[in-house]
Every structure is written in C-alpha cells, then in structure tokens.
Design a protein around this motif. Structure first.
Motif, PDB file in Angstrom:
ATOM      1  N   MET A   1      38.036  40.212  35.361  1.00 39.49           N
ATOM      2  CA  MET A   1      38.289  40.224  36.806  1.00 39.49           C
ATOM      3  C   MET A   1      37.898  38.893  37.455  1.00 39.49           C
ATOM      4  N   ILE A   2      36.811  38.269  36.943  1.00 40.43           N
ATOM      5  CA  ILE A   2      36.344  37.008  37.523  1.00 40.43           C
ATOM      6  C   ILE A   2      37.402  35.917  37.399  1.00 40.43           C
ATOM      7  N   TYR A   3      38.150  35.909  36.274  1.00 49.42           N
ATOM      8  CA  TYR A   3      39.197  34.905  36.098  1.00 49.42           C
ATOM      9  C   TYR A   3      40.322  35.101  37.107  1.00 49.42           C
ATOM     10  N   LEU A   4      40.636  36.355  37.399  1.00 44.99           N
ATOM     11  CA  LEU A   4      41.678  36.652  38.378  1.00 44.99           C
ATOM     12  C   LEU A   4      41.258  36.184  39.771  1.00 44.99           C
ATOM     13  N   VAL A   5      40.014  36.439  40.122  1.00 47.82           N
ATOM     14  CA  VAL A   5      39.491  36.011  41.421  1.00 47.82           C
ATOM     15  C   VAL A   5      39.516  34.487  41.530  1.00 47.82           C
ATOM     16  N   LEU A   6      39.088  33.808  40.466  1.00 47.59           N
ATOM     17  CA  LEU A   6      39.073  32.340  40.469  1.00 47.59           C
ATOM     18  C   LEU A   6      40.493  31.777  40.565  1.00 47.59           C
ATOM     19  N   SER A   7      41.453  32.439  39.908  1.00 49.69           N
ATOM     20  CA  SER A   7      42.842  32.001  39.984  1.00 49.69           C
ATOM     21  C   SER A   7      43.353  32.088  41.419  1.00 49.69           C
ATOM     22  N   VAL A   8      43.015  33.176  42.112  1.00 49.16           N
ATOM     23  CA  VAL A   8      43.422  33.351  43.506  1.00 49.16           C
ATOM     24  C   VAL A   8      42.786  32.275  44.385  1.00 49.16           C
ATOM     25  N   VAL A   9      41.496  32.001  44.164  1.00 49.73           N
ATOM     26  CA  VAL A   9      40.774  31.006  44.966  1.00 49.73           C
ATOM     27  C   VAL A   9      41.391  29.619  44.803  1.00 49.73           C
ATOM     28  N   PHE A  10      41.613  29.205  43.545  1.00 49.25           N
ATOM     29  CA  PHE A  10      42.158  27.867  43.304  1.00 49.25           C
ATOM     30  C   PHE A  10      43.613  27.771  43.755  1.00 49.25           C
ATOM     31  N   SER A  11      44.383  28.848  43.579  1.00 48.28           N
ATOM     32  CA  SER A  11      45.779  28.835  44.028  1.00 48.28           C
ATOM     33  C   SER A  11      45.856  28.728  45.544  1.00 48.28           C
ATOM     34  N   THR A  12      44.973  29.431  46.238  1.00 45.31           N
ATOM     35  CA  THR A  12      44.937  29.370  47.696  1.00 45.31           C
ATOM     36  C   THR A  12      44.568  27.975  48.177  1.00 45.31           C
ATOM     37  N   SER A  13      43.654  27.316  47.447  1.00 44.20           N
ATOM     38  CA  SER A  13      43.240  25.966  47.848  1.00 44.20           C
ATOM     39  C   SER A  13      44.416  24.990  47.808  1.00 44.20           C
ATOM     40  N   LEU A  14      45.425  25.278  46.969  1.00 45.37           N
ATOM     41  CA  LEU A  14      46.604  24.403  46.908  1.00 45.37           C
ATOM     42  C   LEU A  14      47.352  24.422  48.237  1.00 45.37           C
ATOM     43  N   PHE A  15      47.453  25.605  48.869  1.00 44.04           N
ATOM     44  CA  PHE A  15      48.124  25.697  50.166  1.00 44.04           C
ATOM     45  C   PHE A  15      47.379  24.878  51.214  1.00 44.04           C
ATOM     46  N   VAL A  16      46.046  24.916  51.148  1.00 40.99           N
ATOM     47  CA  VAL A  16      45.232  24.143  52.092  1.00 40.99           C
ATOM     48  C   VAL A  16      45.486  22.655  51.903  1.00 40.99           C
TER      49      VAL A  16
END
Length: 286
Positions: A1-16
């Motif tokens: 689950m931690i990898y999924l959360v980290l993927s969401v965090v880093f993917s979201t940072s791309l939009f920023v």
C-alpha cells in the motif's frame, strides 16, 4: 500500500511542476527531454547498472522498454495537441479516464475478478474523474475528437503495456534497471525530436528549461518506480490498483489546486471528489 501512496504523491507533484512551467514560461519540450535524461540517470544509479548498459538489448523486457519510451514521448505530444485544440480540461479528462483501458485488459488478460461491487466502484470512480475535471466555462473551440481519443487510448495503452511487461519480464530486483532504461529510450526519442525541431526553428536552449527538467525528472522517475512496485504486490489486482491510483491522483490534485493555487471548484467538482473517495472505498472492498 505504501508504494501506491508514494506513486500518487509523486504523480500529483508532476501536475504542480507543470503548473509552474506555465507560470515561469518554461520551454516544455526542452524540460521534458532533460527530465528523461535525469530519470534515466537515477535509474542507472539506483540499479548500479551503468556497467550493464551494453546488455540492455539482451534483457527480456528490452522491446517493452523501447515501446514504452516511444509511447511516453508520443503521448506527451498528443497531450499538448489536445490541450491546444480542445482545451486543458478535455486533455485532463481524456488522460484520467484512460484508466478504463488497463482495467478491461486486466480482466481479459489476467482473468481478474468481476464483481458487482467492483463494477459499481469503477463506474463511480470514472464519473468522479469526469466531474472532478470538468470546468463550468464553455469553450468556443470546435475541435474534433481525434486528439482526445488518441490521448485516451494512448494513456491507457501505456498503463496496460507497463502492467504486461512488469508481469511477464521484470523481476522484483530489476525494477530500477528497467525503469531507468525505458526513460533512457524516452530521452533518446525526445532528443531526436528536439534536434529536428532545432534544425527547423533554431530555438535557443534555455537554462531555466534545463533546471526545470531536472526538477521534473526526480518525481517523474519515482512515480513510475513506485507504480511498478505497487503492481508487483500480488494482493492488488491491476484493475483495482489503477482505479485507486488514478482516482487518488484526482483527489490529491484537487486538494493541491484548492490549497496551493487557490483554484475555484464548482459544485460538480466537489461532488466528483466525494464520489472519488466513495469509488476508492468500493473498489478496495471488492
């Protein structure tokens, strides 16, 4: 689950980061090419695989990495064309709705479960993505559906191909080497395109674009690495994982837009965020 959360965090940072690209007038193509070079270097360092570069063509995932590298660059340009001719909101919707493609292939290729709860959860999630992305302002552009359809299919093909290659050819300890390699191929194709464009338009390489590319490359690399690691978790079916990942990015991006950029959200957007949370709960339970 931690990898999924980290993927969401880093993917979201791309939009920023892309948001700041627009603010600081960064040359996106130049930054993207540098970003791929940075991601390639990170992958090789993480895998300690610079000495193995000559063996890339012998790896079982070689053709998959080449294909994904080309897809990464191609779909980026399709995304740019979609935003230009159809609007940013349409580009966002088409890209995020593509989650349905890997879900369908996961069910067909890997005989993943199909339950009423999962189907309802996926449908709720897709509606949530649409409502979260749609803008109230009507566009006067009457562009065709070619680019949005290509973006929808292309983004879905990337996720589907990534899952297929990871399942059949990438070992648990080979994620960094594989990830770095596919970014290397993306950098190669991007450089070719950049050279051609330089010969035509004689654009000057900008220092700020290089810096922006370095900043983009780090989270871009880890967004892919953590997604692959999440896919290797046998407790998650790919149909479930891609749904949770995409909708998670919608929620995170919405919160970032609201808190960091003070963006305004309509009633439809707010309903979409609530449905997104509901969709994740239903799919996870299923």
């Amino acid at each position: 689950m931690i990898y999924l959360v980290l993927s969401v965090v880093f993917s979201t940072s791309l939009f920023v980061i892309f948001k700041y690209f627009n603010i600081y007038k960064v040359n996106t193509l130049q930054a993207i090419v540098v970003n791929y070079l940075v991601a390639f270097t990170l992958g090789m360092f993480s895998a300690n695989a610079f000495s193995e570069l000559a063996t890339i063509n012998l790896q079982p995932w070689f053709y998959g990495a080449v294909s994904l590298g080309l897809l990464f660059v191609s779909i980026f340009f399709v995304m740019a064309m979609t935003a230009q001719y159809n609007g940013v909101s349409v580009a966002s919707i088409a890209g995020k709705m593509s989650v349905v493609v890997p879900i369908v292939f996961g069910i067909i290729l890997y005989n993943e479960s199909v339950t009423v709860l999962k189907v309802i959860g996926i449908l709720v999630a897709l509606i949530a993505v649409y409502l979260s992305s749609i803008k109230e302002k009507k566009s006067t552009t009457k562009a065709g559906l070619l680019f949005p359809v290509l973006l929808f299919l292309g983004s879905g093909v990337i996720d589907t191909t990534l899952k297929y290659v990871e399942t059949n050819f990438v070992t648990i300890d080979g994620v960094d080497f594989f990830s770095g390699s596919l970014f290397g191929f993306a950098a190669f194709f991007g450089i070719v395109i950049l050279i051609v464009k330089q010969l035509i338009s004689r654009e000057k390489i900008e220092k700020k674009s290089i810096i922006a590319g370095v900043i983009l490359g780090i989270p871009n690399y880890y967004s892919i690495v953590f997604l692959i690691k999440a896919l290797q978790n046998k407790n998650f079916e790919s149909s479930t994982l891609f749904t949770v990942n995409n909708v998670g990015i919608v929620i995170a991006s919405t919160l970032v837009g609201l808190l960091l950029f003070k963006e305004n959200f309509s009633l439809k957007n707010k309903i979409g965020v609530v449905l997104a949370i509901l969709g994740i709960i239903l799919v996870t339970i299923a």
